[in-house]
Design an enzyme around this catalytic site. Structure first.
Site, PDB file in Angstrom:
ATOM      1  N   ASP A   1      12.579  72.991  71.119  1.00  0.00           N
ATOM      2  CA  ASP A   1      12.229  73.704  69.884  1.00  0.00           C
ATOM      3  C   ASP A   1      10.869  73.185  69.412  1.00  0.00           C
ATOM      4  O   ASP A   1      10.191  72.447  70.125  1.00  0.00           O
ATOM      5  CB  ASP A   1      13.308  73.507  68.817  1.00  0.00           C
ATOM      6  CG  ASP A   1      13.264  72.105  68.252  1.00  0.00           C
ATOM      7  OD1 ASP A   1      12.810  71.179  68.954  1.00  0.00           O
ATOM      8  OD2 ASP A   1      13.672  71.918  67.093  1.00  0.00           O
TER       9      ASP A   1
ATOM     10  N   TYR B   1      16.596  78.170  73.847  1.00  0.00           N
ATOM     11  CA  TYR B   1      16.842  77.049  72.947  1.00  0.00           C
ATOM     12  C   TYR B   1      18.288  77.015  72.462  1.00  0.00           C
ATOM     13  O   TYR B   1      18.983  76.002  72.562  1.00  0.00           O
ATOM     14  CB  TYR B   1      15.899  77.073  71.724  1.00  0.00           C
ATOM     15  CG  TYR B   1      16.474  76.207  70.641  1.00  0.00           C
ATOM     16  CD1 TYR B   1      16.358  74.832  70.733  1.00  0.00           C
ATOM     17  CD2 TYR B   1      17.238  76.756  69.603  1.00  0.00           C
ATOM     18  CE1 TYR B   1      16.972  74.002  69.805  1.00  0.00           C
ATOM     19  CE2 TYR B   1      17.850  75.942  68.675  1.00  0.00           C
ATOM     20  CZ  TYR B   1      17.713  74.566  68.777  1.00  0.00           C
ATOM     21  OH  TYR B   1      18.340  73.762  67.882  1.00  0.00           O
TER      22      TYR B   1
ATOM     23  N   GLU C   1      23.043  77.162  64.428  1.00  0.00           N
ATOM     24  CA  GLU C   1      21.827  77.301  65.239  1.00  0.00           C
ATOM     25  C   GLU C   1      21.088  78.596  64.920  1.00  0.00           C
ATOM     26  O   GLU C   1      19.862  78.617  64.859  1.00  0.00           O
ATOM     27  CB  GLU C   1      22.166  77.235  66.732  1.00  0.00           C
ATOM     28  CG  GLU C   1      22.625  75.860  67.216  1.00  0.00           C
ATOM     29  CD  GLU C   1      21.575  74.780  67.022  1.00  0.00           C
ATOM     30  OE1 GLU C   1      20.395  75.117  66.827  1.00  0.00           O
ATOM     31  OE2 GLU C   1      21.938  73.596  67.062  1.00  0.00           O
TER      32      GLU C   1
END
Length: 349
Positions: free
Chosen positions: A134, A116, A33
């Site tokens: 996102d 996020y 991520e």
DNA sequence: AACCCGTGGTA
DNA sequence: TTACCAAGGGT
């Protein structure tokens, strides 16, 4: 079938087999991520492999010197991601006994992890019903529901988060979150979305109104600043040079040649007369030659850097102890790396 | 809120 | 060529 379940159905039949989709180990999901923030899958993939291989556990990452982490990150940009990743790895090892936090409110405390990323990790690894928002989610929701609230305002951020949270399939938030992102990345693309084969095309607001190109709405435009860098590439009689660590601003903690920044482009005479230049070399006998006559700007998101590389030949090697071979061990910006490849290709290939 | 932080792909 | 912008976050 409702909106989210249609996305999930599409996803289960169209998902790419990506390496981080074969694990729920929070350390690996976290790595992926962070790497993928503002970064395309194609660009981040090799970095993910490198990090997993060099740092198989959070303990390995925490134990590494920052320079090693930055060196592995070299070329990926947004280097604060690497610095924060390393900082947070040490935090997990030293403060959390090496155990990765297992819920949203603890995960978001990690440096470099915002709403996020905390939503992504907590849903994918711990099945927590937190919706990710996102760039893909903004686009899919704005188009499908016809929302023209600017996405880069506090109002827009709240509105889209609330809607995404309402739509989320609470039974399987992990699949739902990845489904909507994959759908945005491959079907509801920024340009030329594949509306003909879209499973939602019969109920999409933007398609019906023919305003796909206008959504999502973004406010303001970023202004680009021009900067003029003069790098002093020192060549001593003993074939040594000097690099220094950046202490602020862009490329923080990466290395570069000694730098003279000016407000306007300067020529050789102006360089030699510059205070920093005389402070560095004083009365030493030096020769100066510009390496790159043609200046191609190095373009960043909001800076254009016009860099001149000045080759400074000097007999005295007292203060310049870096061998050219050593320099390849240091993390450097792509701008410097490109120069090195042109200038000293013998050493690097 | 406004600005800062990279690099590379695409039209 | 320019302009947009990608699995955002920090200050």
């Amino acid at each position: 079938m409702n909106f989210s379940n249609q996305l999930i159905y599409w996803y289960l039949n169209n998902r790419r087999d990506l390496p981080w989709r074969n694990t729920t180990n929070p350390y690996y999901i976290w790595l992926s991520e962070i790497i993928l923030q503002q970064t395309r899958v194609d660009q981040g993939m090799n970095y993910y492999f490198k990090f997993v291989e060099n740092f198989p556990t959070v303990n390995d990452l925490a134990a590494a010197p920052e320079e090693e982490v930055l060196k592995l990150w070299q070329g990926l940009g947004y280097y604060s991601r690497a610095r924060n990743l390393h900082f947070s790895a040490k935090y997990i090892v030293n403060q959390l006994n090496g155990v990765f936090p297992s819920n949203y409110s603890e995960i978001i405390k990690l440096k470099g992890v915002g709403d996020y990323t905390a939503s992504a990790i907590s849903s994918i690894c711990f099945n927590e019903p937190m919706a990710v928002v996102d760039g893909n989610v903004y686009r899919v929701l704005a188009r499908y529901f016809g929302i023209n609230t600017p996405i880069n305002t506090s109002k827009g951020i709240k509105e889209f988060k609330k809607l995404a949270q309402q739509l989320l399939n609470k039974e399987d938030p992990a699949t739902n979150n990845q489904a909507i992102m994959e759908f945005g990345a491959r079907m509801c693309k920024p340009q030329n979305p594949d509306c003909n084969s879209c499973p939602l095309n019969s109920s999409c607001s933007a398609l019906a109104k023919n305003n796909i190109k206008d959504l999502p709405v973004k406010e303001g435009k970023l202004k680009v600043r021009n900067r003029y860098f003069n790098y002093l590439v020192i060549e001593t009689d003993e074939n040594t040079t000097k690099i220094v660590k950046r202490k602020k601003g862009i490329w923080l903690n990466l290395y570069e040649f000694p730098l003279i920044e000016t407000l306007k482009p300067i020529n050789e005479n102006e360089l030699i007369e510059h205070e920093t230049f005389s402070n560095l070399f004083g009365l030493n006998n030096v020769s100066v030659k510009l390496f790159n006559n043609k200046i191609k700007p190095h373009k960043l998101s909001h800076q254009h850097i016009y860099a001149k590389f000045w080759i400074i030949k000097i007999a005295n090697s007292l203060n310049y102890k870096h061998s050219w071979e050593d320099i390849s061990k240091y993390p450097v910006p792509i701008l410097i790396n490109n120069f090195l490849n042109e200038y000293k290709s013998d050493y690097f290939f």
